[in-house]
Design a protein around this motif. Structure first.
Motif, PDB file in Angstrom:
ATOM      1  N   GLN A 132       0.890  -1.222   0.106  1.00 23.14           N
ATOM      2  CA  GLN A 132       0.012  -0.051   0.027  1.00 23.14           C
ATOM      3  C   GLN A 132       0.918   1.248   0.155  1.00 23.14           C
ATOM      4  N   TYR A 133       2.010   1.297   0.807  1.00 22.25           N
ATOM      5  CA  TYR A 133       2.877   2.034   0.854  1.00 22.25           C
ATOM      6  C   TYR A 133       4.006   2.412  -0.214  1.00 22.25           C
ATOM      7  N   CYS A 134       4.143   1.486  -0.825  1.00 19.81           N
ATOM      8  CA  CYS A 134       5.110   1.185  -2.109  1.00 19.81           C
ATOM      9  C   CYS A 134       6.449   0.930  -1.388  1.00 19.81           C
ATOM     10  N   ILE A 135       6.511  -0.038  -0.642  1.00 23.01           N
ATOM     11  CA  ILE A 135       7.770  -0.329   0.239  1.00 23.01           C
ATOM     12  C   ILE A 135       7.954  -1.729  -0.008  1.00 23.01           C
ATOM     13  N   SER A 136       9.259  -2.183  -0.699  1.00 18.71           N
ATOM     14  CA  SER A 136       9.424  -3.594  -1.005  1.00 18.71           C
ATOM     15  C   SER A 136       9.461  -4.618   0.094  1.00 18.71           C
ATOM     16  N   ASP A 137       8.902  -5.651  -0.004  1.00 19.13           N
ATOM     17  CA  ASP A 137       9.130  -6.601   0.984  1.00 19.13           C
ATOM     18  C   ASP A 137      10.358  -7.096   1.531  1.00 19.13           C
ATOM     19  N   ASP A 138      11.501  -6.956   0.724  1.00 16.26           N
ATOM     20  CA  ASP A 138      12.799  -7.243   1.089  1.00 16.26           C
ATOM     21  C   ASP A 138      13.450  -5.977   1.890  1.00 16.26           C
ATOM     22  N   ALA A 139      12.960  -4.826   2.030  1.00 11.43           N
ATOM     23  CA  ALA A 139      13.609  -3.555   2.309  1.00 11.43           C
ATOM     24  C   ALA A 139      13.390  -3.790   4.125  1.00 11.43           C
ATOM     25  N   PHE A 140      14.498  -3.404   4.758  1.00 10.53           N
ATOM     26  CA  PHE A 140      14.631  -3.260   6.290  1.00 10.53           C
ATOM     27  C   PHE A 140      14.040  -2.237   6.738  1.00 10.53           C
ATOM     28  N   VAL A 141      12.985  -2.073   7.362  1.00 12.31           N
ATOM     29  CA  VAL A 141      12.284  -0.706   7.657  1.00 12.31           C
ATOM     30  C   VAL A 141      12.581  -0.212   9.143  1.00 12.31           C
ATOM     31  N   TYR A 142      13.081   0.878   9.044  1.00 10.06           N
ATOM     32  CA  TYR A 142      13.289   1.369  10.359  1.00 10.06           C
ATOM     33  C   TYR A 142      12.232   2.559  10.675  1.00 10.06           C
ATOM     34  N   ALA A 143      11.692   3.002  11.822  1.00 13.33           N
ATOM     35  CA  ALA A 143      10.689   3.966  11.709  1.00 13.33           C
ATOM     36  C   ALA A 143      10.697   4.606  13.193  1.00 13.33           C
ATOM     37  N   SER A 144      10.623   5.961  12.926  1.00 10.72           N
ATOM     38  CA  SER A 144      10.398   6.873  14.369  1.00 10.72           C
ATOM     39  C   SER A 144       9.013   7.795  13.848  1.00 10.72           C
ATOM     40  N   PHE A 145       7.931   7.578  14.851  1.00 11.74           N
ATOM     41  CA  PHE A 145       6.904   8.134  14.474  1.00 11.74           C
ATOM     42  C   PHE A 145       6.537   9.324  15.527  1.00 11.74           C
ATOM     43  N   SER A 146       7.510   9.667  16.268  1.00  6.01           N
ATOM     44  CA  SER A 146       7.394  10.775  17.057  1.00  6.01           C
ATOM     45  C   SER A 146       7.404  12.162  16.348  1.00  6.01           C
ATOM     46  N   GLN A 147       6.902  12.988  17.229  1.00  7.25           N
ATOM     47  CA  GLN A 147       6.865  14.563  16.812  1.00  7.25           C
ATOM     48  C   GLN A 147       8.124  14.963  16.327  1.00  7.25           C
ATOM     49  N   PRO A 148       8.121  15.973  15.458  1.00  9.97           N
ATOM     50  CA  PRO A 148       9.622  16.270  15.125  1.00  9.97           C
ATOM     51  C   PRO A 148      10.489  17.216  15.957  1.00  9.97           C
ATOM     52  N   TYR A 149       9.827  17.817  17.240  1.00  7.59           N
ATOM     53  CA  TYR A 149      10.526  18.508  18.035  1.00  7.59           C
ATOM     54  C   TYR A 149      11.311  17.419  18.910  1.00  7.59           C
ATOM     55  N   LYS A 150      10.948  16.186  18.896  1.00  7.81           N
ATOM     56  CA  LYS A 150      11.792  15.109  19.669  1.00  7.81           C
ATOM     57  C   LYS A 150      13.035  14.706  18.745  1.00  7.81           C
ATOM     58  N   ILE A 151      12.978  15.033  17.645  1.00 11.91           N
ATOM     59  CA  ILE A 151      14.331  14.754  16.809  1.00 11.91           C
ATOM     60  C   ILE A 151      15.392  15.628  17.085  1.00 11.91           C
ATOM     61  N   ASP A 152      16.453  15.072  17.382  1.00 13.02           N
ATOM     62  CA  ASP A 152      17.856  16.002  17.456  1.00 13.02           C
ATOM     63  C   ASP A 152      18.746  15.887  16.656  1.00 13.02           C
ATOM     64  N   PRO A 153      19.701  16.638  15.935  1.00 11.67           N
ATOM     65  CA  PRO A 153      20.604  16.393  14.886  1.00 11.67           C
ATOM     66  C   PRO A 153      21.651  15.318  15.314  1.00 11.67           C
ATOM     67  N   GLU A 154      22.072  15.077  16.698  1.00  8.36           N
ATOM     68  CA  GLU A 154      23.135  14.047  16.762  1.00  8.36           C
ATOM     69  C   GLU A 154      22.366  12.756  16.557  1.00  8.36           C
ATOM     70  N   LEU A 155      21.140  12.417  17.030  1.00  6.92           N
ATOM     71  CA  LEU A 155      20.395  11.068  16.932  1.00  6.92           C
ATOM     72  C   LEU A 155      20.184  11.109  15.150  1.00  6.92           C
TER      73      LEU A 155
END
Length: 462
Positions: free
Chosen positions: A336-359
C-alpha cells in the motif's frame, strides 16, 4: 465568557490586567478552541505595552505554530526581537525551529536561552522539556512560576472562594474524573484506553471531562461507551469547567494533558476535587493544585524526586499501558505504501521536536551502512520534511531511503506499524504512545534513557 469575542475582549480590558490577558488563550484557545478570540486576547495584552507584552507575543507565536503557520510564527518572533525582548525571541524561535527540524542555530540558541533568567523568560514548561541545557531543576522553577501565574489568573475569574468537597458515597465506589483534550483521534487515547478498559467496574466509576468536542471518531465512541459518563467542556471557560467538575462529586481528579497543547491547567488550580493527580511527564509546579504525580521506579528514581513539587505514586512494573488494535498484514501494508518486502524498515513516528541532529546523524549512518534499509517518518509539515531531507543529503543518504507518511486516523496509523522491522525512539522526549504501538506491533524498540522523566519512559517500557 467566550461566547462573544468582541464583548469578551471589552470585558477583559475592563476587568483583567495585562498579565491575565497575555495568557488568555489557555482558556479560550485550549478549552474552547476559539483561535480568533485567543489571538484578540493576546493582541489586547500586546497593545497595552506593559511588561507582560513579551509573554503575550511569545504565546502568540506558539499559537501560530500550533496552527502550522511556521512563517507567521517566525515573523512574530522577529517582532519580539526588534521591539521588545531579544531573550524571549531566542527561546520561542528555538521552539519553532525544533518543530520543523531547523537545526542551523540550534546549539547557539539553546546556549543563549540557558544563560538568561528562565523564570522571567516567556517559556512554557512543555517547551522546556526539549531544551537539553535546561536542567530538571531549572524546569521545576519554570513550572512553579507558570503554575502560580495560572492560579492567579484563575482567581481573577472565580474569586477567592474555595470549593467545599462534600462527597456522596455512590454505593461505596470511588468516583474518578479524567480531564483531557485527547479522547478522540489522538495518539494519547490509546494510553487512556488501557486505563479505562481494564478497570474494576465494581470499585470505580469513571467520568471523563472532555476539553474538546466530539470528532466523530471510533476512538471517541469507544471512550463514550466505556465510561460511566462523558461530559463536554469544550465550550465553557475554566471556572465553569471547574464548577461542573465539582458538581459531579468527583473523589479523585486526574489530569491527562499536563502542559501539552489542548490542556487547561487553570481548572486544577481551582481545586474542584479533594484529590488531584497528574499523569504528566514532568512536574506541574507548586501552584498547580496537583497533589500527586504517577511514575515508576525507573521514570522517577529516588534521586530525581526533588524535580517534582508533587508527591509521587509509584506504580509497579511500567508506567504506560497502551492498547492498540493491530490487525494488519505486513506485506499488504508495505504494498500500500510502495515499500518492498525485502527492504529493512526502520521507523520513528514521534513528533519532529523530539528529533535532535546528533541522533538523526546516527540514523543516517545506519542507512548508509545498510543500503537496503529505509527510515519511515511522519509528515507533520512540509517544512519539517524539507529540512530533514536536506540533512539527509549532507550525510549522503539516498532520497528514496527516507519515506514520509501522511497523518491518518488512529486505527490506520496503528495498522501500518506492522510493516516496520525496528522502531527508533527519540532521546529528547520518549515516544510514549508511539512506543506502546511499536511494542504491540511485535517489533523491537531501540531507546536511550535520559536524565528526566520525559526521556526515560521508553526505557521504562522495556
Amino acid at each position: 465568557m467566550v461566547s462573544c469575542c468582541s464583548c469578551a475582549i471589552s470585558r477583559h480590558r475592563t476587568f483583567f490586567p495585562p498579565h491575565v490577558l497575555c495568557d488568555m488563550t489557555l482558556s479560550a484557545y485550549f478549552a474552547s478552541r476559539q483561535k480568533e478570540y485567543a489571538e484578540k486576547c493576546y493582541q489586547t495584552s500586546i497593545d497595552s505595552k506593559s511588561e507582560y507584552s513579551v509573554m503575550a507575543l511569545n504565546n502568540l507565536a506558539l499559537l501560530n505554530l500550533s496552527q502550522n503557520q511556521v512563517e507567521k510564527a517566525s515573523n512574530t518572533c522577529l517582532h519580539l526581537k526588534q521591539k521588545l525582548d531579544p531573550n524571549s525571541k531566542e527561546s520561542t524561535l528555538a521552539i519553532i525551529d525544533a518543530f520543523v527540524c531547523q537545526w542551523a542555530n540550534r546549539e547557539q540558541n539553546f546556549e543563549r536561552i540557558s544563560s538568561v533568567n528562565l523564570c522571567d523568560a516567556a517559556i512554557q514548561p512543555f517547551c522546556a522539556q526539549i531544551i537539553p541545557q535546561i536542567t530538571p531543576e531549572m524546569a521545576r522553577s519554570i513550572s512553579d512560576k507558570v503554575s502560580r501565574r495560572f492560579h492567579q489568573r484563575a482567581l481573577y475569574k472565580k474569586g477567592n472562594s474555595p470549593y467545599k468537597h462534600i462527597l456522596s458515597e455512590h454505593g461505596g465506589t470511588v468516583r474518578i474524573g479524567y480531564v483531557s483534550s485527547t479522547f478522540g483521534n489522538h495518539t494519547n487515547n490509546s494510553l487512556f484506553r488501557g486505563i479505562c478498559d481494564f478497570r474494576n467496574r465494581q470499585k470505580f466509576q469513571v467520568v471523563c471531562f472532555a476539553l474538546t468536542a466530539s470528532d466523530g471518531s471510533a476512538e471517541w465512541k469507544h471512550v463514550q461507551e466505556s465510561v460511566d459518563l462523558l461530559v463536554d467542556l469544550s465550550r465553557v471557560n475554566c471556572v465553569d469547567a471547574a464548577d461542573t467538575i465539582n458538581g459531579h462529586d468527583i473523589h479523585i481528579l486526574v489530569d491527562l494533558d499536563g502542559y501539552c497543547q489542548g490542556a487547561c491547567p487553570e481548572i486544577f488550580t481551582l481545586r474542584p476535587a479533594p484529590i488531584q493527580i497528574t499523569m504528566n511527564c514532568g512536574t506541574m509546579g507548586s501552584g498547580s493544585g496537583i497533589d500527586y504525580i504517577i511514575g515508576d521506579e525507573f521514570t522517577i528514581p529516588e534521586h530525581h524526586r526533588s524535580h517534582f513539587s508533587e508527591k509521587i505514586i509509584y506504580v509497579p512494573n511500567i508506567l504506560c499501558n497502551g492498547v492498540a488494535d493491530l490487525d494488519a498484514d505486513s506485506s499488504r501494508m508495505r504494498k500500500q505504501y510502495c515499500i518492498s518486502d525485502d527492504a529493512f524498515v526502520y521507523a520513528s513516528f514521534s513528533q519532529p521536536y523530539k528529533i535532535d541532529p546528533e541522533l538523526f546523524a546516527v540514523w543516517m549512518e545506519i542507512l548508509v551502512r545498510q543500503p537496503n534499509s529505509l527510515l519511515v517518518l511522519l509528515r507533520f509539515s512540509a517544512a519539517m520534511e524539507e529540512n530533514l531531507r536536506k540533512e539527509a543529503i549532507k550525510h549522503q543518504v539516498a532520497n528514496d531511503q527516507i519515506v514520509f507518511l501522511n497523518l491518518v486516523p488512529r486505527q490506520e496509523h496503528q495498522a501500518r506499524c506492522c510493516m516496520v522491522d525496528v522502531f527508533l525512539d527519540t532521546r529528547v522526549c520518549s515516544g510514549i504512545a508511539t512506543g506502546c504501538d511499536a511494542l504491540q506491533s511485535g517489533a523491537p524498540l531501540i531507546t536511550i534513557a535520559g536524565d528526566r522523566m520525559c526521556n526515560r519512559i521508553g526505557a521504562s517500557m522495556l
